[in-house]
Motif scaffolding. Structure first.
Motif, PDB file in Angstrom:
ATOM      1  N   LEU A 105       4.890  -2.554  -6.884  1.00  0.00           N
ATOM      2  CA  LEU A 105       4.485  -2.115  -8.274  1.00  0.00           C
ATOM      3  C   LEU A 105       5.303  -2.971  -9.205  1.00  0.00           C
ATOM      4  N   ARG A 150      -7.339  -1.365  -7.725  1.00  0.00           N
ATOM      5  CA  ARG A 150      -6.740  -0.331  -7.507  1.00  0.00           C
ATOM      6  C   ARG A 150      -5.778   0.346  -8.687  1.00  0.00           C
ATOM      7  N   GLU A 153       0.706  -1.254  -0.078  1.00  0.00           N
ATOM      8  CA  GLU A 153      -0.047   0.013   0.263  1.00  0.00           C
ATOM      9  C   GLU A 153       0.781   1.296  -0.015  1.00  0.00           C
ATOM     10  N   PRO A 154       0.396   2.389  -0.628  1.00  0.00           N
ATOM     11  CA  PRO A 154       1.255   3.585  -0.412  1.00  0.00           C
ATOM     12  C   PRO A 154       1.473   4.005   1.070  1.00  0.00           C
ATOM     13  N   TYR A 205      -3.316   3.691  -8.206  1.00  0.00           N
ATOM     14  CA  TYR A 205      -1.736   3.440  -8.042  1.00  0.00           C
ATOM     15  C   TYR A 205      -1.031   3.910  -9.756  1.00  0.00           C
ATOM     16  N   TYR A 220       1.249   7.066  -9.405  1.00  0.00           N
ATOM     17  CA  TYR A 220       2.431   6.618  -8.911  1.00  0.00           C
ATOM     18  C   TYR A 220       3.356   5.669  -9.791  1.00  0.00           C
TER      19      TYR A 220
END
Length: 376
Positions: A278, A293, A82-83, A297, A300
């Motif tokens: 990622l 998501r 997760e971020p 995402y 990013y």
């Protein structure tokens, strides 16, 4: 005499005493100093400016060279799924590689679309022999921009001017002049968030300036050495070399000299762990579980420079939700009306085929690479 109560003198004296027990300079401690090498314990390391000194690399007549690094941080996991925080994508991209570049600006465009401030409309036109051409238009929604960060506000103003829509073709050979201002805003954002010690370009310019001064001095010393070479030893050529080589070194490393604060180093390490996730998502989880998501995402992924592989991976997964900011008229059957609410849940198929439109490059669909090229 000194005033022991002045400012933070007591704290600094205490720290100096601690360092004196763990750091040895020169040869004061005899043979154990390894001929003058800086010896450090793991308790606390000295600072040169904002750098932690790792070890001494060498010394000469002109000084001593040390190996330094950004402040050490605690342990960070190999990856984060997760971020690790709420930093905007462009700020993350600029922090991680210490450079504000076009992919950071593009990540902001995508993030503004994700948050409902704009739409990227694609229109396909049929040509001769069954060919198709694609054009893209940025269109504002009805969402107010009063809460945007300075660099986001500047970007919106430069994209749209006084209007509510603007084609990518209209921005070609024009938008590039606004890129330096956006880069400066991003660097300033790092400073305001106390992620770097000072404006990264200010740091780079210091080293570039010092390198240029040494370089100029080396040139003058070179001419001087040539002029008197007949009367003195040829070893005089070492003098300009002693200045020229450090000058080249300073110019070469200047781009890597911005210094993160401890908080900045910690943030960068955590976001690099998210980048690892990622980049190798199939190694750590099933991509299908992350499909929902995808849009969150993607900005990013753009800032990290892995958007192409990220998009292609999710184009293979059925029912991946299509980005709300992507508005292909050939799927909607109509254009987006600038100034309207963001087209959330207005009927665009949530499927891999819709993501496939985003993934395609060249012959159709939205190519982020082509978009970046159109803005420079």
């Amino acid at each position: 005499s000194c005033n022991p109560g002045f400012r933070d003198v007591a704290d600094k004296l205490a720290r100096a005493r601690r360092l004196s027990e763990t750091v040895i300079f020169g040869t004061a401690a005899g043979p154990s100093t390894m001929g003058g090498t800086l010896v450090l314990s793991d308790a606390e390391k000295p600072m040169l400016g904002r750098y932690e000194v790792e070890k001494e690399l060498g010394k000469g007549a002109m000084g001593v060279v040390y190996l330094g690094r950004d402040p050490k941080i605690g342990p960070v996991p190999e990856y984060l799924s997760e971020p690790p925080g709420d930093l905007p994508p462009a700020v993350v991209g600029t922090l991680v590689d210490e450079t504000a570049d076009m992919r950071d600006i593009l990540s902001t465009v995508i993030d503004l679309g994700r948050r409902g401030y704009l739409v990227i409309e694609e229109e396909q036109k049929k040509g001769l022999f069954g060919t198709t051409s694609n054009s893209f238009t940025f269109k504002r929604t009805d969402k107010a921009t009063s809460d945007l960060l300075p660099y986001e506000s500047r970007l919106v103003n430069r994209l749209f001017g006084n209007g509510m829509e603007r084609s990518l073709d209209a921005l070609k050979n024009k938008f590039y002049q606004h890129i330096p201002g956006l880069q400066n805003d991003l660097y300033t954002e790092l400073v305001n968030r106390k992620l770097v010690v000072e404006h990264p370009e200010k740091t780079r310019n210091k080293y570039r300036g010092f390198g240029m001064v040494l370089g100029i001095a080396a040139v003058f010393m070179g001419f001087w050495a040539i002029g008197i070479a007949e009367d003195f030893t040829g070893a005089l050529v070492c003098v300009p070399m002693a200045l020229g080589l450090p000058a080249l070194g300073l110019l070469g490393v200047s781009s890597h000299m911005p210094v993160k604060t401890r908080a900045g180093a910690e943030e960068a390490a955590k976001w690099k762990a998210f980048l690892e996730y990622l980049r190798n998502i199939d190694k750590y989880t099933q991509a299908e579980a992350v499909a929902r998501r995808f849009e969150d995402y993607l900005p990013y992924a753009v800032a990290f420079g892995i958007d192409r592989s990220w998009i292609r991976r999710f184009a293979q997964i059925p029912n991946t939700p299509a980005p709300v900011w992507y508005y292909p008229t050939h799927r909607y059957g109509r254009s987006f009306q600038a100034g309207s609410p963001s087209p959330v849940g207005t009927g665009l198929p949530s499927s891999g085929s819709a993501i496939g439109d985003v993934a395609r490059a060249g012959g159709g669909g939205l190519s982020l690479d082509n978009m970046a090229g159109g803005l420079t």
